[in-house]
Design a protein around this motif. Sequence first.
Motif, PDB file in Angstrom:
ATOM      1  N   ARG A 184      10.625  -4.774  -5.914  1.00 21.06           N
ATOM      2  CA  ARG A 184       9.427  -4.404  -5.153  1.00 21.06           C
ATOM      3  C   ARG A 184       9.647  -4.603  -3.662  1.00 21.06           C
ATOM      4  N   GLU A 185      10.493  -5.576  -3.283  1.00 17.47           N
ATOM      5  CA  GLU A 185      10.783  -5.799  -1.867  1.00 17.47           C
ATOM      6  C   GLU A 185      11.506  -4.586  -1.263  1.00 17.47           C
ATOM      7  N   ARG A 186      12.503  -4.063  -2.010  1.00 17.46           N
ATOM      8  CA  ARG A 186      13.223  -2.888  -1.547  1.00 17.46           C
ATOM      9  C   ARG A 186      12.303  -1.680  -1.506  1.00 17.46           C
ATOM     10  N   ARG A 187      11.434  -1.555  -2.501  1.00 19.68           N
ATOM     11  CA  ARG A 187      10.512  -0.427  -2.546  1.00 19.68           C
ATOM     12  C   ARG A 187       9.555  -0.431  -1.355  1.00 19.68           C
ATOM     13  N   PHE A 188       9.123  -1.608  -0.935  1.00 19.09           N
ATOM     14  CA  PHE A 188       8.202  -1.697   0.194  1.00 19.09           C
ATOM     15  C   PHE A 188       8.821  -1.066   1.440  1.00 19.09           C
ATOM     16  N   PHE A 189      10.082  -1.405   1.715  1.00 21.10           N
ATOM     17  CA  PHE A 189      10.771  -0.814   2.866  1.00 21.10           C
ATOM     18  C   PHE A 189      11.023   0.676   2.652  1.00 21.10           C
ATOM     19  N   ALA A 195      -1.674   3.654   6.514  1.00 20.00           N
ATOM     20  CA  ALA A 195      -1.768   2.194   6.450  1.00 20.00           C
ATOM     21  C   ALA A 195      -2.474   1.754   5.169  1.00 20.00           C
ATOM     22  N   TRP A 196      -3.454   2.540   4.722  1.00 19.73           N
ATOM     23  CA  TRP A 196      -4.248   2.141   3.560  1.00 19.73           C
ATOM     24  C   TRP A 196      -3.380   1.943   2.317  1.00 19.73           C
ATOM     25  N   TYR A 197      -2.314   2.728   2.185  1.00 13.60           N
ATOM     26  CA  TYR A 197      -1.448   2.568   1.016  1.00 13.60           C
ATOM     27  C   TYR A 197      -0.802   1.190   1.005  1.00 13.60           C
ATOM     28  N   PHE A 198      -0.241   0.765   2.136  1.00 15.95           N
ATOM     29  CA  PHE A 198       0.472  -0.513   2.179  1.00 15.95           C
ATOM     30  C   PHE A 198      -0.497  -1.687   2.077  1.00 15.95           C
ATOM     31  N   TYR A 199      -1.683  -1.538   2.647  1.00 19.93           N
ATOM     32  CA  TYR A 199      -2.691  -2.582   2.477  1.00 19.93           C
ATOM     33  C   TYR A 199      -3.174  -2.631   1.026  1.00 19.93           C
ATOM     34  N   GLY A 200      -3.075  -1.517   0.316  1.00 16.83           N
ATOM     35  CA  GLY A 200      -3.431  -1.498  -1.093  1.00 16.83           C
ATOM     36  C   GLY A 200      -2.419  -2.219  -1.966  1.00 16.83           C
ATOM     37  N   LEU A 201      -1.200  -2.427  -1.447  1.00 20.76           N
ATOM     38  CA  LEU A 201      -0.176  -3.146  -2.195  1.00 20.76           C
ATOM     39  C   LEU A 201      -0.347  -4.656  -2.088  1.00 20.76           C
ATOM     40  N   HIS A 202      -1.092  -5.096  -1.076  1.00 21.19           N
ATOM     41  CA  HIS A 202      -1.256  -6.531  -0.882  1.00 21.19           C
ATOM     42  C   HIS A 202      -2.558  -6.815  -0.147  1.00 21.19           C
ATOM     43  N   GLY A 203      -3.245  -7.828  -0.605  1.00 22.05           N
ATOM     44  CA  GLY A 203      -4.456  -8.241   0.087  1.00 22.05           C
ATOM     45  C   GLY A 203      -5.704  -7.660  -0.543  1.00 22.05           C
ATOM     46  N   ASN A 204      -6.820  -7.877   0.135  1.00 17.89           N
ATOM     47  CA  ASN A 204      -8.102  -7.468  -0.424  1.00 17.89           C
ATOM     48  C   ASN A 204      -8.868  -6.493   0.456  1.00 17.89           C
ATOM     49  N   LEU A 205      -8.197  -5.890   1.431  1.00 20.34           N
ATOM     50  CA  LEU A 205      -8.887  -4.936   2.303  1.00 20.34           C
ATOM     51  C   LEU A 205      -8.941  -3.547   1.675  1.00 20.34           C
ATOM     52  N   VAL A 206      -7.929  -3.210   0.897  1.00 18.72           N
ATOM     53  CA  VAL A 206      -7.884  -1.948   0.151  1.00 18.72           C
ATOM     54  C   VAL A 206      -7.493  -2.291  -1.283  1.00 18.72           C
ATOM     55  N   LYS A 207      -8.197  -1.731  -2.253  1.00 15.00           N
ATOM     56  CA  LYS A 207      -7.925  -2.029  -3.663  1.00 15.00           C
ATOM     57  C   LYS A 207      -6.947  -1.017  -4.249  1.00 15.00           C
ATOM     58  N   ASP A 208      -6.202  -1.470  -5.287  1.00  7.58           N
ATOM     59  CA  ASP A 208      -5.286  -0.527  -5.920  1.00  7.58           C
ATOM     60  C   ASP A 208      -6.043   0.594  -6.628  1.00  7.58           C
ATOM     61  N   GLY A 209      -7.303   0.342  -6.998  1.00  5.04           N
ATOM     62  CA  GLY A 209      -8.113   1.409  -7.571  1.00  5.04           C
ATOM     63  C   GLY A 209      -8.347   2.548  -6.608  1.00  5.04           C
ATOM     64  N   HIS A 210      -8.385   2.242  -5.312  1.00  8.35           N
ATOM     65  CA  HIS A 210      -8.514   3.296  -4.301  1.00  8.35           C
ATOM     66  C   HIS A 210      -7.286   4.194  -4.308  1.00  8.35           C
TER      67      HIS A 210
END
Length: 363
Positions: free
Chosen positions: A233-238, A315-330
Motif C-alpha cells: 500500500r505504501e508503494r501504491r500511494f506514491f 486531493a479527495w481521493y488521497f484524503y479518502g485513503l486516510h483520515g476522516n475528512l473524506v470517507k471511502d464510501g465517497h
Amino acid sequence: MRREYDLQTDVLATVVATTPVTLKHVALLTAFATRTDFRDARYVTTRDTWSARPARLVTADGIEIASDYRAWVEQQLAEHGGNAEAVCTANRTKGYLLTEVQPVLHYFSHDRGGDQDNFVQLEVWEEQEFIARELFARQATDWGRPTIDDLRNGHPDSGFEERLERRDLGTPRYRLGRAIDMRVFTALVESLFSDRHRRDGDRLLRVTDTSTGSESVRSVREFTPGYDQHISRERRFFDDWTESSAGQSGERICTRWIFQTSDWTDPKAVRWISFVPGWGHNQKVAAVKDTHRLDAYGLFGRLNQFDRRIGMPFAWYFYGLHGNLVKDGHLERILEAAEQGLIVLPENNYRVLRRWRDLPYGF
C-alpha cells in the motif's frame, strides 16, 4: 541501531540544536540551506499531540538537583529498596520542583526531484522547558499509595501536588528527531512486502469439493487471480499520486503529506516496516459530510470544492485513503457514477479509482 534509510549525523544534529527558534523557522531553513546538504528543505507542517514529559529536578531557588529526573528516580528507588512510598516520604519536606518539557514536532522535506518518493523527510522537535508544580505534596494523603510508575512519570501524588503558575525556563530549543531517506525507506518496504507476499503465496491449502467430496491441494497463489502483481500500500500511494491529476499537475507529494514511519521486529525475528501518511495542510479544513442527501453530481461538486480548499486536484481521493475528512464510501459512489456516465472523470483518475476498488487499500 542505524537503519539503512537514516541520514542523521552528529553534524546535522549540532546544526539543528544550535539554531535559534524563530518565526516560521526562518533561521532553521537558512541553516539547512547553508550548513547542510538539504539546501532545498522546506517546512511542511507541525504536530502538537504530545504531552509534556519530566525533565529536571530543581529547588525553589532554581538550584539543579538532577539533570535527568528519571535517572534520579531510579537512584532513589535503589536507595529505598524499590519502595515508591519511602522515596516520597524521604523527599516531601524538600520543596523540590519538577521541570517538564513540552514538545512539538515539525516536519520538513528536502525534495530531490524526479520520482515522487525521492525526498528526505526531516523531523525536528521544538522543546520548551517549564516549571508547573512541586513534585511531592507536603504531607502524605490517604488517597492511595504512590506506585513506582507514578513516581517515574512525575506524578507521585497525582491530584495533590502544589500547583504553581507555569514559568518557562529559557527559550524554546530545536532537537533533531530523524532524517529519513524516503526513497530508500519505501524500497525497503516493498522488498520486505514482496518477500513476505511470495512466501504467503506458496502456502498450500487442502480444498474439498462439496459436491463430489474430492480433495485437492492448491497454493494461496492459485486461489488469488493476479496474486503476484500485488504491491504494498505504501508503494501504491506514491504510484497513485504519480499517475493521477495530483502528480500530473506538478504537485510534489512531500510538500502535501508527511509520513509517520514504523520499523520493528517481532518476537519471531520478522521485521515489519511501514508508514502512515498524514495530511500536511496547515489550515482548518471541514470534512465532507451530510452527503447522503446528495445525488452523485452533488457529491462530486462537494469533492471538487474540497479540492479547491486543499489547493490541488484529486486531493479527495488521497484524503479518502486516510483520515476522516473524506470517507471511502465517497470514493465508491464517485466510481459508480463515473461508470454510469453521470459524471466525467479524467481517464487517469478513473484508472486509479478503479484499481483501488478492485483491490482496496487504505491507512
